[in-house]
Design an enzyme around this catalytic site. Structure first.
Site, PDB file in Angstrom:
ATOM      1  N   PHE A 263      32.968  45.474  51.449  1.00  0.00           N
ATOM      2  CA  PHE A 263      33.339  44.060  51.428  1.00  0.00           C
ATOM      3  C   PHE A 263      33.998  43.700  50.094  1.00  0.00           C
ATOM      4  O   PHE A 263      33.481  44.005  49.023  1.00  0.00           O
ATOM      5  CB  PHE A 263      32.085  43.204  51.646  1.00  0.00           C
ATOM      6  N   GLN A 264      35.158  43.085  50.179  1.00  0.00           N
ATOM      7  CA  GLN A 264      35.957  42.661  49.025  1.00  0.00           C
ATOM      8  C   GLN A 264      36.307  43.814  48.086  1.00  0.00           C
ATOM      9  O   GLN A 264      36.382  43.649  46.868  1.00  0.00           O
ATOM     10  CB  GLN A 264      35.262  41.523  48.264  1.00  0.00           C
TER      11      GLN A 264
ATOM     12  N   GLU B 126      43.144  31.372  41.979  1.00  0.00           N
ATOM     13  CA  GLU B 126      43.378  32.415  40.967  1.00  0.00           C
ATOM     14  C   GLU B 126      44.837  32.481  40.514  1.00  0.00           C
ATOM     15  O   GLU B 126      45.114  32.880  39.386  1.00  0.00           O
ATOM     16  CB  GLU B 126      42.940  33.787  41.495  1.00  0.00           C
TER      17      GLU B 126
ATOM     18  N   MET C  47      67.346  24.683  45.425  1.00  0.00           N
ATOM     19  CA  MET C  47      68.243  25.777  45.038  1.00  0.00           C
ATOM     20  C   MET C  47      68.729  26.556  46.254  1.00  0.00           C
ATOM     21  O   MET C  47      69.902  26.937  46.333  1.00  0.00           O
ATOM     22  CB  MET C  47      67.544  26.708  44.045  1.00  0.00           C
TER      23      MET C  47
ATOM     24  N   LYS D 214      30.921  46.906  39.302  1.00  0.00           N
ATOM     25  CA  LYS D 214      29.721  46.122  39.042  1.00  0.00           C
ATOM     26  C   LYS D 214      28.588  46.960  38.461  1.00  0.00           C
ATOM     27  O   LYS D 214      27.870  46.513  37.553  1.00  0.00           O
ATOM     28  CB  LYS D 214      29.265  45.447  40.340  1.00  0.00           C
TER      29      LYS D 214
END
Length: 600
Positions: free
Chosen positions: A113-114, A51, A473, A163
């Site tokens: 969940f999630q 993602e 760097m 949802k």
């Protein structure tokens, strides 16, 4: 009027907004949205391999096309993986609309969940965030999201989609206008303030335009160039404003700031009027605040009221869209004679001539300057995308920008791993354009999985990796200020190296991974370049491959540093510069290779 689900309305809304590409990764809470997108053949859905790669690709798409980039991710980890990309886009004013799935409304707050409160997580790193709690509000919220993302100071907007709300039937109507109470971005120019600014300019002996990324976002390239030419006023830029004036224009004197060139930084320190357009004066360009443009009256144009006098106190503020303001100034400038500042420009030209930005090619070894100059020569009008680190600074010093050439880079947040996926987004948004990504070996590995995306999408991106074996760097700072204690920056390090970091007696282990073999394992073309005479042939071979990416690994010396460099905690005209004659002894302590140049 017919009834459709929220998922169907979302797809309809995307089409109404002219969206042709969605960067998305499926999951349980967005599977129904993907199902509706699957039924539609007018919107391309690009599946990344992470993602974060997804949102950086949408960012590159947006920056290179001027369109709104669209992201779609599932709830929980799918949403949280977008956070760095949202912050990156927010700092650099990139218009994105990010849709995230969410668990059903009755389950929110139950450690489902999630389930993640992504609105709470992103509230401070996005332009606007909202969760849709009523199906009746969905169309209006989507319409407002696109409007907010692209207007005023552009930025990322996140819409969280429960949802159950998305599965609910409701009106198929999608609004055709927006009226948001409390959000009325101002683009109009205050003519009185413009008159004050012009009066200050015409009184000045050493005027200077400072161009920031806001000028580029406004699409004011031609107008700004014309204004500088009419007034005969020299121009410097931030790295985000680089390319507004062609980099080979006689009135353009380069970037200012931490790694800006000598002439540009000296001009800031010595000008009497600084006319700044579209920059927020961050610490990387100002140095010690009390000494920044201390001799100058400062004029500042910015579309964001909050940016005015936030970091640097200005004398004449103008809140407006950069392009609208420049057009207003142009109208006045065309009625007035050009400024008589020939001596000032001659002074800047002498600084430029006496202190050019140039890397020493000791012993005929490969240098970043050689590689970038070959890009300038071998690619006609490329979109050049950088990662973050030394590679980024070298690119902003040496990449030539004129015509339709573009430079995309993560400026405000400095996000390693941005470059390659952003280059893929630029390639998707600009079919037929040459796209070149410049990255370090550290940043390249942060989203290297997107090589699979490049291969399956058949994107002919040229992925240039400057491999010096270090996080360059950070190593540079350790070289300069930490007595060469290279803590956690050597990318060849193995556990057995501990206490034995003496290459003369204990040769370094091989680099991990082998980038060429890694590219080939993905089905991409891999090339390794170790000598200057191999550069052009590598680029020609890459250009011949039009059905997929080419990774070119350039082996460069770890001792090559980015110069000039603003003195730590110092003023903008206090810089560290390499002594060319000492460069040949580059294995010595770096402190012996530096001198402090401080012009009064």
């Amino acid at each position: 009027m017919g009834k459709i689900t929220g998922n169907q309305l979302l797809v309809k809304a995307l089409k109404e907004e002219g969206v042709d590409t969605v960067f998305g990764y499926p999951g349980a809470c967005v599977i129904d949205i993907f199902d509706e997108l699957y039924k539609d053949d007018t919107i391309d859905v690009i599946l990344p391999r992470h993602e974060q790669g997804l949102i950086h690709a949408a960012d590159g798409y947006a920056r290179s096309t001027g369109k709104v980039g669209v992201c779609l991710a599932t709830s929980g980890p799918g949403a949280t993986n977008l956070v760095t990309g949202i912050a990156t886009a927010n700092y650099d004013s990139v218009p994105l609309v990010c849709f995230t799935g969410q668990v059903a409304l009755p389950l929110i707050g139950n450690d489902t969940f999630q389930e993640v409160d992504i609105v709470g997580v992103t509230r401070n790193v996005a332009k606007f965030v909202i969760v849709v709690r009523d199906r009746a509000d969905l169309g209006r919220i989507i319409k407002e999201a696109f409007y907010i993302a692209r207007t005023g100071k552009p930025g990322p907007v996140l819409i969280d989609l429960p949802k159950d709300v998305m599965g609910t039937f409701g009106s198929e109507e999608y609004p055709d206008s927006v009226n948001i109470r409390g959000y009325k971005p101002n683009t109009k120019v205050h003519h009185g303030q413009v008159m004050r600014a012009m009066k200050a300019l015409h009184k000045s002996k050493k005027p200077l335009f400072l161009i920031g990324g806001g000028t580029k976002i406004a699409g004011a390239h031609k107008e700004m160039t014309k204004l500088a030419e009419i007034l005969k006023v020299p121009v410097v830029s931030t790295i985000m404003g680089r390319g507004v004036l062609p980099t080979d224009h006689p009135l353009y004197f380069g970037n200012i700031g931490m790694h800006g060139n000598f002439a540009a930084n000296e001009a800031i320190a010595n000008c009497d009027v600084l006319f700044s357009i579209g920059t927020r004066f961050n610490d990387r360009i100002t140095g010690k605040l009390g000494t920044f443009a201390s001799k100058a009256k400062i004029i500042h144009i910015d579309i964001d009221t909050a940016a005015i006098s936030k970091n640097v106190t200005v004398d004449i503020p103008i809140v407006a869209d950069a392009k609208e303001a420049i057009l207003d100034i142009l109208e006045l400038a065309q009625k007035e004679p050009a400024l008589n500042v020939g001596r000032w420009i001659s002074m800047m030209e002498s600084w430029q001539k006496s202190h050019p930005i140039k890397m020493e090619d000791a012993e005929g070894n490969l240098t970043p300057q050689m590689i970038i100059e070959a890009i300038n020569q071998d690619f006609k009008e490329p979109i050049v995308v950088t990662d973050v680190g030394q590679n980024q600074m070298w690119a902003t010093q040496y990449v030539e920008l004129h015509g339709n050439r573009q430079l995309l880079t993560s400026g405000g947040l400095g996000t390693m791993g941005y470059g390659f996926p952003a280059a893929l987004g630029a390639c998707i948004g600009n079919p037929g354009r040459e796209v070149v990504c410049i990255s370090g070996d550290g940043g390249a590995q942060m989203n290297i999985q997107e090589m699979a995306t490049a291969v399956v999408q058949e994107l002919p991106v040229v992925f240039c990796i400057f491999n010096n074996g270090y996080l360059g760097m950070v190593r540079q700072w350790q070289d300069l200020f930490y007595n060469r204690r290279f803590a956690s920056t050597c990318l060849k390090y193995r556990k057995s190296c501990k206490g034995n970091c003496t290459p003369e007696n204990h040769p370094c282990p091989p680099y991990t991974p082998d980038f060429v073999k890694l590219a080939e394992s993905y089905g991409a073309q891999g090339i390794r370049v170790t000598r200057p005479e191999e550069i052009d042939a590598a680029f020609e071979k890459a250009k011949e491959k039009t059905d997929g990416p080419t990774l070119i690994e350039f082996i460069i010396d770890s001792e090559q540093l980015v110069f000039p460099m603003m003195k730590t905690g110092g003023s903008i005209n206090e810089t560290l510069s390499l002594l060319p004659t000492a460069w040949m002894g580059r294995r010595k302590s770096i402190r012996s290779l530096l001198r402090i140049i401080s012009m009064p």
